[in-house]
Design a protein around this motif. Structure first.
Motif, PDB file in Angstrom:
ATOM      1  N   ASN A  34       0.829  -1.068  -0.116  1.00 49.84           N
ATOM      2  CA  ASN A  34      -0.035  -0.124  -0.173  1.00 49.84           C
ATOM      3  C   ASN A  34       1.022   1.239   0.119  1.00 49.84           C
ATOM      4  N   GLY A  35       0.422   2.129  -0.659  1.00 45.61           N
ATOM      5  CA  GLY A  35       1.208   3.707  -0.846  1.00 45.61           C
ATOM      6  C   GLY A  35       2.594   3.524  -1.550  1.00 45.61           C
ATOM      7  N   LYS A  88       1.385   2.585  -6.867  1.00 47.22           N
ATOM      8  CA  LYS A  88       0.944   2.171  -8.334  1.00 47.22           C
ATOM      9  C   LYS A  88      -0.452   2.613  -8.912  1.00 47.22           C
ATOM     10  N   THR A  89      -1.208   3.318  -8.088  1.00 51.40           N
ATOM     11  CA  THR A  89      -2.275   4.142  -8.685  1.00 51.40           C
ATOM     12  C   THR A  89      -1.997   5.282  -9.181  1.00 51.40           C
ATOM     13  N   THR A  90      -1.023   6.078  -8.700  1.00 51.81           N
ATOM     14  CA  THR A  90      -0.379   7.058  -8.999  1.00 51.81           C
ATOM     15  C   THR A  90       0.338   6.859 -10.432  1.00 51.81           C
ATOM     16  N   HIS A 100      -3.130  -7.116  -5.372  1.00 51.02           N
ATOM     17  CA  HIS A 100      -2.736  -7.473  -4.197  1.00 51.02           C
ATOM     18  C   HIS A 100      -2.736  -9.104  -4.113  1.00 51.02           C
TER      19      HIS A 100
HETATM   20  N1  ATP Z   1      -3.589  13.197  -5.101  1.00 46.76           N
HETATM   21  C1  ATP Z   1      -2.936  12.787  -4.132  1.00 46.76           C
HETATM   22  N2  ATP Z   1      -2.256  13.849  -3.376  1.00 46.76           N
HETATM   23  C2  ATP Z   1      -1.490  13.757  -2.250  1.00 46.76           C
HETATM   24  N3  ATP Z   1      -0.725  12.484  -2.042  1.00 46.76           N
HETATM   25  C3  ATP Z   1      -1.022  11.533  -2.917  1.00 46.76           C
HETATM   26  C4  ATP Z   1      -2.349  11.791  -3.806  1.00 46.76           C
HETATM   27  N4  ATP Z   1      -2.486  10.546  -4.498  1.00 46.76           N
HETATM   28  C5  ATP Z   1      -1.623   9.736  -3.812  1.00 46.76           C
HETATM   29  N5  ATP Z   1      -0.807   9.934  -2.610  1.00 46.76           N
HETATM   30  C6  ATP Z   1       0.042   9.604  -2.032  1.00 46.76           C
HETATM   31  O1  ATP Z   1       0.973   8.979  -2.977  1.00 46.76           O
HETATM   32  C7  ATP Z   1       1.557   7.790  -2.347  1.00 46.76           C
HETATM   33  C8  ATP Z   1       1.198   6.616  -3.469  1.00 46.76           C
HETATM   34  O2  ATP Z   1      -0.052   6.351  -3.390  1.00 46.76           O
HETATM   35  P1  ATP Z   1      -0.824   5.248  -4.389  1.00 46.76           P
HETATM   36  O3  ATP Z   1      -2.329   5.414  -4.225  1.00 46.76           O
HETATM   37  O4  ATP Z   1      -0.351   5.507  -5.710  1.00 46.76           O
HETATM   38  O5  ATP Z   1      -0.615   3.990  -3.984  1.00 46.76           O
HETATM   39  P2  ATP Z   1      -0.885   2.437  -4.296  1.00 46.76           P
HETATM   40  O6  ATP Z   1       0.411   1.619  -4.532  1.00 46.76           O
HETATM   41  O7  ATP Z   1      -1.775   2.504  -5.189  1.00 46.76           O
HETATM   42  O8  ATP Z   1      -1.459   2.173  -3.014  1.00 46.76           O
HETATM   43  P3  ATP Z   1      -2.816   0.905  -2.792  1.00 46.76           P
HETATM   44  O9  ATP Z   1      -2.170  -0.517  -2.806  1.00 46.76           O
HETATM   45  O10 ATP Z   1      -3.013   1.096  -1.015  1.00 46.76           O
HETATM   46  O11 ATP Z   1      -3.771   1.210  -3.610  1.00 46.76           O
HETATM   47  C9  ATP Z   1       0.750   7.346  -1.136  1.00 46.76           C
HETATM   48  O12 ATP Z   1       1.544   7.960   0.240  1.00 46.76           O
HETATM   49  C10 ATP Z   1      -0.226   8.329  -1.010  1.00 46.76           C
HETATM   50  O13 ATP Z   1      -0.840   8.796  -0.045  1.00 46.76           O
END
Ligand code: ATP
Ligand code: MG
Length: 250
Positions: free
Chosen positions: A37-38, A41-43, A204
């Motif tokens: 998590n974090g 990936k989604t970013t 996941h």
């Molecule tokens: N719009 C935003 N503004 C500020 N911080 C953000 C934003 N989007 C994501 N983050 C931060 O960027 C980091 C990466 O987040 P992201 O959602 O990309 O992770 P992830 O790998 O998709 O996690 P998960 O497995 O929980 O979905 C995290 O610390 C998150 O809090």
């Protein structure tokens, strides 16, 4: 016919959510992205699909630099996505959900009259994509009444509307029963094997990722820490140490 991410970074204020990521997705493969998590990936998906501008770096689709293009432009160029949460309309039918997505992609206002050709295209596309995910027999069911697994299948069908070459899927198995997960996993496999799609999968469920993927990229703290075929990822000391020891060793 590749999707290529070059030295991509995305910062939110002081937080480097994606940090110098380079990934080449080979056509006709399922390329998964694993990470806690974090990890970013989604970013990464948000930047690749044009929902967010990158801080630096570039995205290339079939050799063309598409960095900063809008999501709807990228859909026309063959890049579609599904979301971490389903984005369906629960109060209309399964077929209407697909038709609505098609209309918006065809830039048709929903209140506008649809001429014969467009109507026919919408009907045939709707049947095609519902067939691809095993929902043809539920076309006239209200979407909100579908099982959880079928709602995710509908989300995939919407992603398939207008025949993308690349489909980016963000946790398509999240919150599902074992049976539903296996069902969606075989839909994803058939997208590659029967529909010649290239799939980028964030998921996941390590067990299913290992079975489905041709290539796995592992991210941690915004950066890529490993990339290889599933067996090598499973054995990688870096990956084990950094994150997956318990889940993969089991
Ligand atoms: N719009 C935003 N503004 C500020 N911080 C953000 C934003 N989007 C994501 N983050 C931060 O960027 C980091 C990466 O987040 P992201 O959602 O990309 O992770 P992830 O790998 O998709 O996690 P998960 O497995 O929980 O979905 C995290 O610390 C998150 O809090
Ligand atoms: Mg995420």
């Amino acid at each position: 016919m590749t999707l290529e991410v070059r030295n991509l970074s995305k910062s939110f204020g002081g937080l480097r959510a994606v940090s110098d990521v380079s990934i080449t997705v080979r056509p006709g493969t399922i390329h998964s992205i694993l990470g806690p998590n974090g990890a970013g990936k989604t970013t990464l998906f948000n930047v690749v699909t044009g929902a967010l501008p990158p801080t630096s770096g570039s995205v290339h689709l079939m050799g063309v630099d598409v960095t900063g293009r809008r999501p709807d432009e990228l859909v026309y160029k063959g890049l579609a996505r599904t979301f971490q949460r389903t984005s369906i309309f629960p109060s209309v039918t399964v077929a209407q959900n697909v038709a609505l997505a098609l209309r918006s992609r065809m830039k048709l206002n929903t209140s506008m009259r649809v001429d014969g050709d467009a109507r026919q295209l919408i009907e045939s596309e709707t049947l095609r994509v519902l067939g691809a995910v095993g929902l043809a027999s539920q076309a006239h069911t209200t979407a909100g009444q579908l099982s959880h697994g079928s709602q995710h299948a509908l989300d995939i069908a919407i992603g398939l509307a207008l025949s993308p070459k690349f489909l980016l899927m963000d946790e398509p198995l999240a919150g599902m029963s074992r049976g539903d997960r296996e069902r969606i996993a075989s839909v994803i496999r058939s997208l590659r094997d029967e529909h010649q799609l290239t799939v980028v999968l964030v998921e996941h469920d390590v067990d299913i990722v290992m079975r489905l993927s041709d290539t796995i990229t592992v991210m941690q703290n915004g950066a890529v820490i490993a990339e290889d075929e599933p067996l090598a990822i499973q054995k990688s000391p870096i990956v084990k140490r950094a994150y997956l020891s318990g889940e993969i060793a089991a």
